[in-house]
Write a protein that holds these residues in place. Sequence first.
Motif, PDB file in Angstrom:
ATOM      1  N   ARG A 296       0.833  -1.209   0.000  1.00  0.00           N
ATOM      2  CA  ARG A 296       0.000   0.000   0.000  1.00  0.00           C
ATOM      3  C   ARG A 296       0.867   1.258   0.000  1.00  0.00           C
ATOM      4  O   ARG A 296       0.555   2.248  -0.667  1.00  0.00           O
ATOM      5  N   ILE A 297       1.953   1.213   0.771  1.00  0.00           N
ATOM      6  CA  ILE A 297       2.866   2.356   0.802  1.00  0.00           C
ATOM      7  C   ILE A 297       3.463   2.590  -0.584  1.00  0.00           C
ATOM      8  O   ILE A 297       3.562   3.724  -1.056  1.00  0.00           O
ATOM      9  N   ALA A 298       3.869   1.508  -1.241  1.00  0.00           N
ATOM     10  CA  ALA A 298       4.455   1.625  -2.577  1.00  0.00           C
ATOM     11  C   ALA A 298       3.442   2.180  -3.570  1.00  0.00           C
ATOM     12  O   ALA A 298       3.785   3.004  -4.433  1.00  0.00           O
ATOM     13  N   GLU A 299       2.182   1.760  -3.460  1.00  0.00           N
ATOM     14  CA  GLU A 299       1.152   2.253  -4.370  1.00  0.00           C
ATOM     15  C   GLU A 299       0.881   3.741  -4.143  1.00  0.00           C
ATOM     16  O   GLU A 299       0.684   4.510  -5.091  1.00  0.00           O
ATOM     17  N   LEU A 300       0.895   4.163  -2.863  1.00  0.00           N
ATOM     18  CA  LEU A 300       0.695   5.580  -2.570  1.00  0.00           C
ATOM     19  C   LEU A 300       1.843   6.420  -3.115  1.00  0.00           C
ATOM     20  O   LEU A 300       1.637   7.531  -3.621  1.00  0.00           O
ATOM     21  N   GLU A 301       3.059   5.891  -3.008  1.00  0.00           N
ATOM     22  CA  GLU A 301       4.211   6.631  -3.528  1.00  0.00           C
ATOM     23  C   GLU A 301       4.137   6.764  -5.053  1.00  0.00           C
ATOM     24  O   GLU A 301       4.525   7.785  -5.613  1.00  0.00           O
ATOM     25  N   ARG A 302       3.633   5.736  -5.724  1.00  0.00           N
ATOM     26  CA  ARG A 302       3.502   5.811  -7.178  1.00  0.00           C
ATOM     27  C   ARG A 302       2.430   6.817  -7.598  1.00  0.00           C
ATOM     28  O   ARG A 302       2.469   7.356  -8.708  1.00  0.00           O
ATOM     29  N   ASP A 304       2.003   9.664  -6.253  1.00  0.00           N
ATOM     30  CA  ASP A 304       2.481  11.026  -5.997  1.00  0.00           C
ATOM     31  C   ASP A 304       2.895  11.651  -7.327  1.00  0.00           C
ATOM     32  O   ASP A 304       4.072  11.755  -7.662  1.00  0.00           O
ATOM     33  N   ASP A 305       1.886  12.103  -8.109  1.00  0.00           N
ATOM     34  CA  ASP A 305       2.129  12.523  -9.490  1.00  0.00           C
ATOM     35  C   ASP A 305       3.004  13.761  -9.600  1.00  0.00           C
ATOM     36  O   ASP A 305       3.727  13.933 -10.572  1.00  0.00           O
ATOM     37  N   ASP A 306       2.895  14.688  -8.628  1.00  0.00           N
ATOM     38  CA  ASP A 306       3.651  15.921  -8.776  1.00  0.00           C
ATOM     39  C   ASP A 306       4.995  15.861  -8.086  1.00  0.00           C
ATOM     40  O   ASP A 306       5.697  16.867  -7.991  1.00  0.00           O
ATOM     41  N   ALA A 307       5.372  14.672  -7.574  1.00  0.00           N
ATOM     42  CA  ALA A 307       6.710  14.424  -7.034  1.00  0.00           C
ATOM     43  C   ALA A 307       7.100  15.423  -5.957  1.00  0.00           C
ATOM     44  O   ALA A 307       8.239  15.872  -5.885  1.00  0.00           O
ATOM     45  N   ILE A 310       4.594  14.138  -1.150  1.00  0.00           N
ATOM     46  CA  ILE A 310       3.350  13.888  -0.428  1.00  0.00           C
ATOM     47  C   ILE A 310       2.363  13.271  -1.408  1.00  0.00           C
ATOM     48  O   ILE A 310       2.024  13.887  -2.424  1.00  0.00           O
ATOM     49  N   PRO A 311       1.903  12.041  -1.168  1.00  0.00           N
ATOM     50  CA  PRO A 311       0.949  11.422  -2.090  1.00  0.00           C
ATOM     51  C   PRO A 311      -0.263  12.320  -2.297  1.00  0.00           C
ATOM     52  O   PRO A 311      -0.798  12.908  -1.354  1.00  0.00           O
ATOM     53  N   ASP A 312      -0.695  12.449  -3.534  1.00  0.00           N
ATOM     54  CA  ASP A 312      -1.801  13.340  -3.859  1.00  0.00           C
ATOM     55  C   ASP A 312      -3.088  12.951  -3.156  1.00  0.00           C
ATOM     56  O   ASP A 312      -3.960  13.793  -2.950  1.00  0.00           O
TER      57      ASP A 312
END
Length: 321
Positions: A296-302, A304-307, A310-312
């Motif tokens: 889940r953490i990895a999916e949230l990091e992916r 984070d579109d604006d880098a 902080i996950p969007d």
Amino acid sequence: MPAVIFLAVVVALGGDGEAMRGWAIPTATDIAFALAVLAVIGSYLPSALRSFLLTLAVVDDLIAITIIAIFYTADLQVVPLLAALLPLGAFAALVQRRVTFWWMLLPLAFATWALVHASGVHATVAGVLLGLVVPVKARASVPSISTLDRRTDVAHRFEHRMRPISAGFAVPVFAFFASGVTVIGGGFAAAFQDEVAIGIVAGLVLGKLVGVFGTTWLVARFTRARLDDDLAWRDVGGLALLTGVGFTVSLLVGELAFGTGSERDAHVKLAVLTGSLLAATLASVALRLRNRTYRRIAELERRDDDADGIPDVYQGGASTS
């Protein structure tokens, strides 16, 4: 701790002195099977967890082999043991200088093995000693006869060459010949009427959990050592359960303790298989839960579109660009 729990169970169940000879059986972790379980269930687990398991299992096996050499050597012959230092020293001198000609190293390795075997010490110790002298770090220079340059990791090179023989032949053959037990026809019930079998299962499952987790916590609490930032204590708990997978070395110690082919040796084999399977099952449950968390953490990091780090999903969809 597995040895302490084994002895406590045997004493509580009225075991005799012969039963106590098996105190070292649950002390070893089988690195091949433990890593295999971790690889299957932990695709998102931190790499630090694998490093932790690998280091612990290797040291654990070295301690178990040392126990074999000290406590399960009935008739020690000093002269062959001292003589084994000569081919071992020659082997070490060659590999330290990056000389890896097989026709030079194999005779020295075989001579070391044969002399250690003749001394009465279990010949497994020879393999451990030969492995310990193989270098990993680079040298400032190497002799002209070297087949490698000074930057070569010889240990990794040897491991790469020998893995097909070890994993593809040696371990399966050993497992096939060492683990034959009778389960149907009263074998299972008879085995677990023996206090030794109950002590082995308790040592592998409970002893490893308490020993590995407890020692790690004490070291982190009272020394300068710290748990890796990528790990949580629940990860260590699941890993501690996984170290209860003790197969090859545990079976070997059981044979040395009670004699190959004896009735109690059959009980030991069944108990080691049962304890290892139970430990692997419990560890799989615990580590799968942790694997879901890290996924889940990895999916949230992916996401984070604006880098911005902080996950969007936590920004209510607002753009900060």
